[in-house]
Write a protein that holds these residues in place. Structure first.
Motif, PDB file in Angstrom:
ATOM      1  N   ASP A  94       6.746  18.662 -12.892  1.00  0.00           N
ATOM      2  CA  ASP A  94       6.397  17.986 -14.130  1.00  0.00           C
ATOM      3  C   ASP A  94       6.674  16.488 -14.028  1.00  0.00           C
ATOM      4  N   ALA A  95       7.847  16.126 -13.483  1.00  0.00           N
ATOM      5  CA  ALA A  95       8.196  14.720 -13.334  1.00  0.00           C
ATOM      6  C   ALA A  95       7.303  14.031 -12.308  1.00  0.00           C
ATOM      7  N   TYR A  96       6.925  14.754 -11.269  1.00  0.00           N
ATOM      8  CA  TYR A  96       6.069  14.177 -10.233  1.00  0.00           C
ATOM      9  C   TYR A  96       4.713  13.771 -10.796  1.00  0.00           C
ATOM     10  N   PHE A  97       4.075  14.681 -11.499  1.00  0.00           N
ATOM     11  CA  PHE A  97       2.753  14.371 -12.041  1.00  0.00           C
ATOM     12  C   PHE A  97       2.833  13.374 -13.189  1.00  0.00           C
ATOM     13  N   SER A  98       3.877  13.485 -14.006  1.00  0.00           N
ATOM     14  CA  SER A  98       4.045  12.515 -15.094  1.00  0.00           C
ATOM     15  C   SER A  98       4.257  11.111 -14.537  1.00  0.00           C
ATOM     16  N   SER A  99       4.975  11.006 -13.420  1.00  0.00           N
ATOM     17  CA  SER A  99       5.223   9.698 -12.801  1.00  0.00           C
ATOM     18  C   SER A  99       3.939   9.100 -12.247  1.00  0.00           C
ATOM     19  N   ILE A 100       3.162   9.919 -11.532  1.00  0.00           N
ATOM     20  CA  ILE A 100       1.899   9.413 -10.986  1.00  0.00           C
ATOM     21  C   ILE A 100       0.984   8.959 -12.115  1.00  0.00           C
ATOM     22  N   ALA A 101       0.924   9.742 -13.192  1.00  0.00           N
ATOM     23  CA  ALA A 101       0.066   9.375 -14.316  1.00  0.00           C
ATOM     24  C   ALA A 101       0.497   8.041 -14.926  1.00  0.00           C
ATOM     25  N   ALA A 102       1.811   7.836 -15.072  1.00  0.00           N
ATOM     26  CA  ALA A 102       2.314   6.596 -15.676  1.00  0.00           C
ATOM     27  C   ALA A 102       2.071   5.400 -14.770  1.00  0.00           C
ATOM     28  N   LEU A 103       2.209   5.583 -13.462  1.00  0.00           N
ATOM     29  CA  LEU A 103       2.129   4.467 -12.525  1.00  0.00           C
ATOM     30  C   LEU A 103       0.698   4.111 -12.123  1.00  0.00           C
ATOM     31  N   THR A 104      -0.228   5.056 -12.311  1.00  0.00           N
ATOM     32  CA  THR A 104      -1.606   4.802 -11.885  1.00  0.00           C
ATOM     33  C   THR A 104      -2.623   4.887 -13.012  1.00  0.00           C
ATOM     34  N   SER A 105      -2.213   5.385 -14.177  1.00  0.00           N
ATOM     35  CA  SER A 105      -3.126   5.602 -15.317  1.00  0.00           C
ATOM     36  C   SER A 105      -4.171   6.667 -15.018  1.00  0.00           C
ATOM     37  N   CYS A 144      -5.255   7.048  -6.801  1.00  0.00           N
ATOM     38  CA  CYS A 144      -5.287   5.702  -6.228  1.00  0.00           C
ATOM     39  C   CYS A 144      -6.654   5.027  -6.372  1.00  0.00           C
ATOM     40  N   GLU A 145      -7.622   5.737  -6.919  1.00  0.00           N
ATOM     41  CA  GLU A 145      -8.930   5.132  -7.164  1.00  0.00           C
ATOM     42  C   GLU A 145      -9.013   4.497  -8.541  1.00  0.00           C
ATOM     43  N   THR A 146      -7.980   4.638  -9.367  1.00  0.00           N
ATOM     44  CA  THR A 146      -8.043   4.150 -10.738  1.00  0.00           C
ATOM     45  C   THR A 146      -8.113   2.633 -10.779  1.00  0.00           C
ATOM     46  N   THR A 147      -8.732   2.129 -11.822  1.00  0.00           N
ATOM     47  CA  THR A 147      -8.919   0.680 -11.936  1.00  0.00           C
ATOM     48  C   THR A 147      -7.593  -0.056 -12.055  1.00  0.00           C
ATOM     49  N   SER A 148      -6.568   0.595 -12.590  1.00  0.00           N
ATOM     50  CA  SER A 148      -5.279  -0.080 -12.746  1.00  0.00           C
ATOM     51  C   SER A 148      -4.653  -0.428 -11.406  1.00  0.00           C
ATOM     52  N   LEU A 149      -5.140   0.200 -10.321  1.00  0.00           N
ATOM     53  CA  LEU A 149      -4.583  -0.069  -9.003  1.00  0.00           C
ATOM     54  C   LEU A 149      -5.380  -1.115  -8.235  1.00  0.00           C
ATOM     55  N   ALA A 150      -6.415  -1.642  -8.848  1.00  0.00           N
ATOM     56  CA  ALA A 150      -7.249  -2.601  -8.139  1.00  0.00           C
ATOM     57  C   ALA A 150      -6.437  -3.793  -7.653  1.00  0.00           C
ATOM     58  N   ASN A 151      -5.448  -4.196  -8.454  1.00  0.00           N
ATOM     59  CA  ASN A 151      -4.668  -5.378  -8.078  1.00  0.00           C
ATOM     60  C   ASN A 151      -3.565  -5.074  -7.080  1.00  0.00           C
ATOM     61  N   ILE A 152      -3.309  -3.809  -6.786  1.00  0.00           N
ATOM     62  CA  ILE A 152      -2.265  -3.516  -5.801  1.00  0.00           C
ATOM     63  C   ILE A 152      -2.837  -2.773  -4.598  1.00  0.00           C
ATOM     64  N   ALA A 153      -4.132  -2.618  -4.541  1.00  0.00           N
ATOM     65  CA  ALA A 153      -4.747  -1.936  -3.405  1.00  0.00           C
ATOM     66  C   ALA A 153      -5.888  -2.767  -2.833  1.00  0.00           C
ATOM     67  N   PRO A 154      -5.669  -4.075  -2.559  1.00  0.00           N
ATOM     68  CA  PRO A 154      -6.740  -4.909  -2.004  1.00  0.00           C
ATOM     69  C   PRO A 154      -7.124  -4.419  -0.618  1.00  0.00           C
ATOM     70  N   GLY A 155      -8.335  -4.615  -0.236  1.00  0.00           N
ATOM     71  CA  GLY A 155      -8.766  -4.150   1.073  1.00  0.00           C
ATOM     72  C   GLY A 155      -9.685  -5.113   1.795  1.00  0.00           C
ATOM     73  N   SER A 156      -9.905  -6.294   1.224  1.00  0.00           N
ATOM     74  CA  SER A 156     -10.856  -7.222   1.840  1.00  0.00           C
ATOM     75  C   SER A 156     -10.309  -7.854   3.102  1.00  0.00           C
ATOM     76  N   GLY A 157      -8.974  -8.000   3.195  1.00  0.00           N
ATOM     77  CA  GLY A 157      -8.386  -8.605   4.372  1.00  0.00           C
ATOM     78  C   GLY A 157      -7.737  -7.569   5.254  1.00  0.00           C
ATOM     79  N   THR A 158      -7.886  -7.708   6.565  1.00  0.00           N
ATOM     80  CA  THR A 158      -7.295  -6.742   7.482  1.00  0.00           C
ATOM     81  C   THR A 158      -6.312  -7.392   8.446  1.00  0.00           C
ATOM     82  N   ASP A 159      -6.047  -8.678   8.263  1.00  0.00           N
ATOM     83  CA  ASP A 159      -5.060  -9.330   9.104  1.00  0.00           C
ATOM     84  C   ASP A 159      -3.661  -8.871   8.685  1.00  0.00           C
ATOM     85  N   GLU A 160      -2.672  -9.155   9.502  1.00  0.00           N
ATOM     86  CA  GLU A 160      -1.323  -8.659   9.243  1.00  0.00           C
ATOM     87  C   GLU A 160      -0.759  -9.172   7.929  1.00  0.00           C
ATOM     88  N   ALA A 161      -1.040 -10.422   7.577  1.00  0.00           N
ATOM     89  CA  ALA A 161      -0.531 -10.977   6.323  1.00  0.00           C
ATOM     90  C   ALA A 161      -1.103 -10.227   5.123  1.00  0.00           C
TER      91      ALA A 161
END
Length: 586
Positions: free
Chosen positions: A408-419, A507-524
């Motif tokens: 219950d806590a696992y799914f509730s946490s994912i829902a809260a953190l990812t919407s 992890c496909e939710t729009t709320s994660l767009a700002n923490i899941a960038p993918g345009s850059g593949t360099d180490e930085a």
């Protein structure tokens, strides 16, 4: 892709401290006492430890703000905190302020209602939904401190939502279908024992002894389970109600309906018959009544309820009643049993001090708050110095093992953190057919049941069983089905198969767009992804080792462009984070 995920999971799991070590901070001296003899300790727990160790309770390494915030959020409200939660509730605050803010929240009450739903074992396959809601409200009052533990147990011990879960009563239903006049006492195993088992399991947190079963069974002989449809608005609905049959304790049978003084003051639950002049007592329907009906609808009268409440009055004076709740609460909140961790003298002193405090307050909320504020709960989980021997005793301060999020806590946490929405699960209503039955019903104007079960506040729209998304939730394993199982570490038969799918979905939710960038593949760019996601999920930046392992995992992922294209690498890493041991433990 699989190897990349595995690498991340293993690297994060390696950072988890699963052992239990004694924690001493600063210089190793027995007189370095943060809670001296001439200074009052902040909690009952700390006072007990100080006294046990003769005023030599050593200072500890306090958990970091983020570690303590995660721990308190899960244990108090049932989920991990978001970054917004951390900033508004935890950041820069002492433990007292955090506990004070969370323990009066609606989420705290809901988390405890779920806890008691597991103990009661009710569901809409066995219990009339109005009775379920009534018992749910009673739990709410307990944790809002509107009633104390004595009032709660006295009412809950004869609540129809709990009594209808006594499975041994099924034998009585079968026998009475053949012989309606069968006497429960003639059966090899009395179905009345089912009531006693259910009540002790939920309210005493243990099974009854042989003597307790015999004594308490006498106090439940008038109850019958009625499996007939209870609500004309729910066609085909067959959850049980509880009928009281005073005739079972009338005349010569009265002797079977009282307890002796072997388990406390002798109790007699026999009731005066409402129609005593009828020759065949049981043939007069007016003598029997439903436990959940209001008095004006032939339900129990106040004086009858008082007599029937005898089991609860006896439960709260059992010698181990308060101690059982203290031990369970300590183990649940600390993650270990103090009796097997501290030395015997210290453990006994700790349990006794908390038991005495609980008896005086009658408040489970106050009991939990005392533990949350204590030195045992506040300590970090990473040793900072060796243990010290103080007059032949090791330090009493222990770092417990990292606890694991339950389903219950696992799914509730994912829902809260990812919407991400897993669908809707209502812990009180668990059958597949119920949504069809409740379709079109507005559950906002429940009639009061009997006086002690009536709702002080009319049920709000948010309390209506919300089951529109239940099939989705069940399919991916996100509903713990309390019809057949209790809350557990996994979430059902589809959990392992669906874990990869549901974390990717989250992890496909729009709320994660700002923490899941993918345009850059360099180490930085990959380091930036790790930084952002660690802050979101763990409220902290990764250690150099964790950052290095994260970058390596994402680089490995990028070697499989079909499954991990550059614009998806952040979301693939997010999925791995949600499956990691670090996320699932606290």
């Amino acid at each position: 892709m699989k190897s990349a995920i595995l690498l991340v999971v293993l690297s994060l799991a390696a950072a988890v401290h699963c052992g239990r070590g004694k924690i001493i901070a600063g210089e190793a001296k027995c007189d370095a006492d943060p809670c001296s003899c001439n200074k009052e300790c902040p909690t009952v727990v700390d006072s007990s430890l100080r006294d046990a160790f003769k005023c030599r309770l050593l200072p500890i390494t306090e958990a970091s703000d983020t570690e303590l915030c995660r721990r308190l959020f899960v244990d108090i409200v049932g989920r991990l905190p978001t970054q917004e939660d951390y900033a508004s509730v935890c950041q820069g605050q002492k433990v007292d302020a955090i506990v004070d803010a969370l323990i009066v929240s609606t989420d705290y009450v809901t988390a405890r209602q779920k806890l008691w739903a597991d103990r009661f074992g009710y569901n809409d396959a066995r219990t009339w939904y109005l009775n379920t809601l009534g018992l749910d409200v009673l739990v709410s009052k307990l944790y809002r401190e509107e009633i104390d533990i004595t009032t709660f147990v006295t009412q809950a011990a004869i609540h129809p939502a709990l009594l209808s879960t006594g499975d041994n009563m099924l034998a009585l239903l079968v026998d009475r279908s053949v012989n309606p006049k069968v006497d429960p006492r003639t059966l090899a195993k009395s179905p009345v024992d089912g009531y006693v088992d259910a009540v002790f399991g939920a309210l005493m947190l243990r099974s009854p002894t042989v003597e307790e079963t015999a004594e308490f069974a006498n106090l439940y002989r008038m109850y019958e389970i009625d499996p007939v449809a209870s609500d004309p608005g729910l066609v085909g609905y067959a959850a049980r109600r509880i009928r009281v049959q005073p005739c079972a304790c009338a005349g010569a049978k009265k002797a079977f309906c009282r307890s002796s003084n072997a388990i406390g003051p002798a109790q007699d639950v026999s009731l005066p018959l409402r129609f005593p002049a009828v020759a065949d007592c049981a043939a007069e329907p007016g003598n029997a009544f439903y436990l959940d009906d209001a008095p004006e609808k032939n339900g129990p009268r106040p004086e009858e309820l008082n007599a029937l409440s005898a089991p609860g009055r006896l439960l709260v004076i059992r010698p181990d009643f308060h101690e059982q709740h203290v031990k369970e609460t300590l183990k649940r909140l600390l993650g270990y049993d103090p009796a097997s961790t501290l030395d015997e003298e210290t453990a006994k002193g700790l349990v006794k001090a908390l038991t005495d405090s609980f008896k005086a307050s009658g408040s489970l909320r106050a009991l939990e708050a005392s533990i949350f504020r204590s030195v045992l709960y506040r300590q970090a989980q990473t040793p900072s110095a060796p243990a010290v021997d103080c007059e032949g005793k090791d330090s009493p301060v222990f770092a417990g093992p990292r606890k694991r999020l339950d389903a219950d806590a696992y799914f509730s946490s994912i829902a809260a953190l990812t919407s991400y929405s897993f669908g809707k699960c209502d812990y009180r209503f668990q059958t597949r057919t119920y949504p069809k039955n409740v379709s079109g019903v507005t559950v906002t104007a429940y009639a009061p049941i009997a006086s002690i079960y009536s709702y002080d506040v009319k049920t709000a729209a948010t309390d209506e069983p919300e089951l529109s998304g239940r099939e989705k939730a069940r399919t991916i394993g996100a509903c713990v089905d309390r019809t057949t199982v209790r809350k557990q570490d996994d979430a059902g038969p589809f959990f392992l198969m669906s874990l990869d799918y549901l974390t990717r979905e989250a992890c496909e939710t729009t709320s994660l767009a700002n923490i899941a960038p993918g345009s850059g593949t360099d180490e930085a760019s990959l380091q930036a992804i790790a930084d952002l996601q660690f802050q979101r999920f763990f409220l902290t930046t990764p250690s150099p080792e964790e950052k290095s392992a994260s970058v390596l995992a994402m680089q490995s992922c990028l070697q499989s462009p079909n499954t991990c294209p550059p614009d998806r690498v952040g979301r693939r890493f997010c999925s791995a984070m949600l499956k990691s041991a670090r996320f699932a433990t606290y």
